[in-house]
Design a protein around this motif. Sequence first.
Motif, PDB file in Angstrom:
ATOM      1  N   HIS A  47     -46.864  -0.641 -37.582  1.00 21.53           N
ATOM      2  CA  HIS A  47     -48.086  -1.376 -37.922  1.00 21.53           C
ATOM      3  C   HIS A  47     -48.770  -0.702 -39.104  1.00 21.53           C
ATOM      4  CE1 HIS A  47     -47.885  -3.226 -33.912  1.00 21.53           C
ATOM      5  NE2 HIS A  47     -47.606  -2.020 -33.473  1.00 21.53           N
TER       6      HIS A  47
ATOM      7  N   GLN B 270     -47.088  -5.952 -39.486  1.00 25.52           N
ATOM      8  CA  GLN B 270     -46.642  -5.603 -38.146  1.00 25.52           C
ATOM      9  C   GLN B 270     -45.220  -6.125 -37.961  1.00 25.52           C
ATOM     10  OE1 GLN B 270     -49.777  -6.393 -35.011  1.00 25.52           O
ATOM     11  NE2 GLN B 270     -50.463  -7.749 -36.651  1.00 25.52           N
TER      12      GLN B 270
ATOM     13  N   CYS C 169     -42.207  -0.430 -32.825  1.00 22.55           N
ATOM     14  CA  CYS C 169     -43.054  -1.305 -33.639  1.00 22.55           C
ATOM     15  C   CYS C 169     -43.713  -0.457 -34.714  1.00 22.55           C
ATOM     16  CB  CYS C 169     -44.142  -1.959 -32.800  1.00 22.55           C
ATOM     17  SG  CYS C 169     -43.513  -3.075 -31.545  1.00 22.55           S
TER      18      CYS C 169
END
Length: 144
Positions: free
Chosen positions: A57, A66, A55
């Motif tokens: 962000h 995000q 991920c």
Amino acid sequence: MVTHKLQSQTTMQSLQFSTRNAIMDIYLDVRAYVAYVFGGNPDDVSLDWNAVGACIHYFDNRRNIQFRLWERSEGHIGIPDMTLIVINISVRGIKETARSEMAAFVHWLQQTAKINGFIHFADENHGPLATDQVPGCRIACCRL
């Protein structure tokens, strides 16, 4: 901290080498985009590895970005392998400026993902698309 680092290395090892490199390249590209286009601090971009990818962000006073980069979905809600999944991309400010900035970033992100070997682009906040939808996926998902 050592345990976290070890867990991250173990997670990274479960991904194909080429995917790890692609994710790292996208992460570095996002950092550069944040610095040169947004005028932000590239150190504010975070990369969190997981069992199926990572991920990324980024948050500042105007932007909330995000997204996930999945090498494999393991069948989760029909998401195909090698998919960039938007969690949230939003820009605050004057409506026209914010919309233009967000559209430019999403276009750039799609092209960057494609260049780095990702095949699909999905948005977990929207249902299937009326056209160009990847069959079987239960969220908005198209081929790059």
